[in-house]
Scaffold this active site. Structure first.
Site, mmCIF file in Angstrom:
data_model
loop_
_atom_site.group_PDB
_atom_site.id
_atom_site.type_symbol
_atom_site.label_atom_id
_atom_site.label_comp_id
_atom_site.label_asym_id
_atom_site.label_seq_id
_atom_site.Cartn_x
_atom_site.Cartn_y
_atom_site.Cartn_z
ATOM 1 N N GLU A 155 0.820 -1.207 0.000
ATOM 2 C CA GLU A 155 0.000 0.000 0.000
ATOM 3 C C GLU A 155 0.858 1.263 0.000
ATOM 4 O O GLU A 155 0.689 2.159 -0.815
ATOM 5 C CB GLU A 155 -0.921 -0.004 1.222
ATOM 6 C CG GLU A 155 -2.025 1.047 1.193
ATOM 7 C CD GLU A 155 -3.096 0.702 0.190
ATOM 8 O OE1 GLU A 155 -3.167 1.392 -0.846
ATOM 9 O OE2 GLU A 155 -3.859 -0.240 0.427
ATOM 10 N N SER A 189 -7.063 2.547 -4.189
ATOM 11 C CA SER A 189 -5.786 2.900 -3.564
ATOM 12 C C SER A 189 -4.769 3.344 -4.607
ATOM 13 O O SER A 189 -3.827 4.065 -4.281
ATOM 14 C CB SER A 189 -5.227 1.707 -2.788
ATOM 15 O OG SER A 189 -6.058 1.359 -1.715
ATOM 16 N N ASP A 198 1.433 4.107 -3.047
ATOM 17 C CA ASP A 198 1.157 5.538 -2.893
ATOM 18 C C ASP A 198 2.380 6.381 -3.234
ATOM 19 O O ASP A 198 2.293 7.365 -3.976
ATOM 20 C CB ASP A 198 0.708 5.830 -1.461
ATOM 21 C CG ASP A 198 -0.727 5.411 -1.197
ATOM 22 O OD1 ASP A 198 -1.320 4.792 -2.091
ATOM 23 O OD2 ASP A 198 -1.244 5.701 -0.108
#
Length: 292
Positions: free
Chosen positions: A1, A204, A5
């Site tokens: 994750e 995401s 990002d």
């Protein structure tokens, strides 16, 4: 994750100073959003844009706790901070509250009126960029806690009044905060971890993509002696022309065990793709005129 990002924020927000901000721990087995938000409020020098790809089921949090977090979000907005949250990867969501009854399941902080929420799209065919469609996993819908803000009332009412095949209103509250606000591609993202190429997907991925573009818009404004955009939603709803309107795709996922679909994609704003995906040149042009 976190790798996802950082890699896409820094790719889309080229040469923008980027900070990885981590808050550990849990709040009642959920994400520590209040601790994180208070830490931001108490920090003097902050990044202008935050991209967050985490969330909880709205129902799992107390109204008082979410309202307290919203207070911190408002403080940050007043300071010119843009906060973007992923809308989630469960479509409209599904809560089975007895053996035969269902409601849709909104997410928080995606449902907060004081953040910008990012949904997901995908290409209409594998290995093709001919057209975009809504990704049926794209989280979206209507809060069960927060009233619809004025800046989106006209837009959302148009969707509700003109769109065919809407779900029955017993599954959602059409008078409440609607989300997402915008979207971006959310499928077939490639990242590198320990020199290994990995394929990932979801909102995401869409959220840091949009955040990177917003950072570029801020950069253009700062170089022209203008303030940053700050809380984005009034700007977004005043400038729907800066988005590619995604009108294709299946309805969002919902209660598949009961063959219940979520929200349909439509012209203009919809609860799958928001206003659609940003057109970079149009975004920069509109951003440069904002506040003038």
């Amino acid at each position: 994750e976190a790798n996802l990002d950082v890699q896409y924020l820094m790719s889309l927000g080229a040469n923008i100073t980027t900070v990885f901000w981590s808050t550990g721990g849990l709040h009642e087995k959920q994400e520590p959003f209040l601790e994180w938000a208070i830490t931001l409020t108490n920090t003097t020098d902050l990044p202008h844009v935050f991209s967050v790809s985490y969330g909880d089921v709205e129902r799992s949090l107390s109204p008082e706790y979410m309202t307290r977090i919203n207070t911190e979000f408002q403080k940050l907005g007043l300071r010119g901070i843009s906060i973007l949250f992923a809308s989630g990867d469960d479509g409209a969501g599904c809560h089975n509250f007895n053996d035969t009854a269902y409601t849709f399941e909104p997410q928080y902080p995606a449902s907060s009126p004081y953040v910008t929420t990012v949904g997901g799209t995908q290409f209409t065919a594998i290995f093709s960029d001919v057209n975009e469609e809504g990704n049926d996993i794209s989280g979206g819908g209507f809060s069960n806690q927060f009233a619809m803000p004025k800046w989106q009332q006209e837009t959302v009412e148009k969707y509700l009044n003109t769109t065919a095949n809407l779900p029955d209103a017993k599954y959602f509250n059409p008078k409440m905060r609607a989300y997402p606000d915008v979207s971006a591609m959310s499928d077939d993202f490639w990242i590198i971890i320990d020199r290994i190429l990995m394929n990932v997907a979801g909102t995401s991925a869409a959220t840091p993509t949009v955040a990177g573009l917003v950072s570029m818009a801020n950069d253009a404004r700062l170089n022209a002696g203008k303030p940053v955009l700050g809380f984005l939603n009034p700007f977004i709803y005043q400038n729907p022309q800066i988005f590619f309107d995604v009108t294709l795709g299946s309805p969002s996922q919902a209660c598949w065990l009961d063959d219940l679909e979520g929200y349909p994609v439509a012209e203009g704003w919809d609860p799958v793709t928001g206003f659609g995906t940003p057109d970079y040149n149009k975004l920069i042009a509109a951003a440069m005129q904002y506040y003038d």
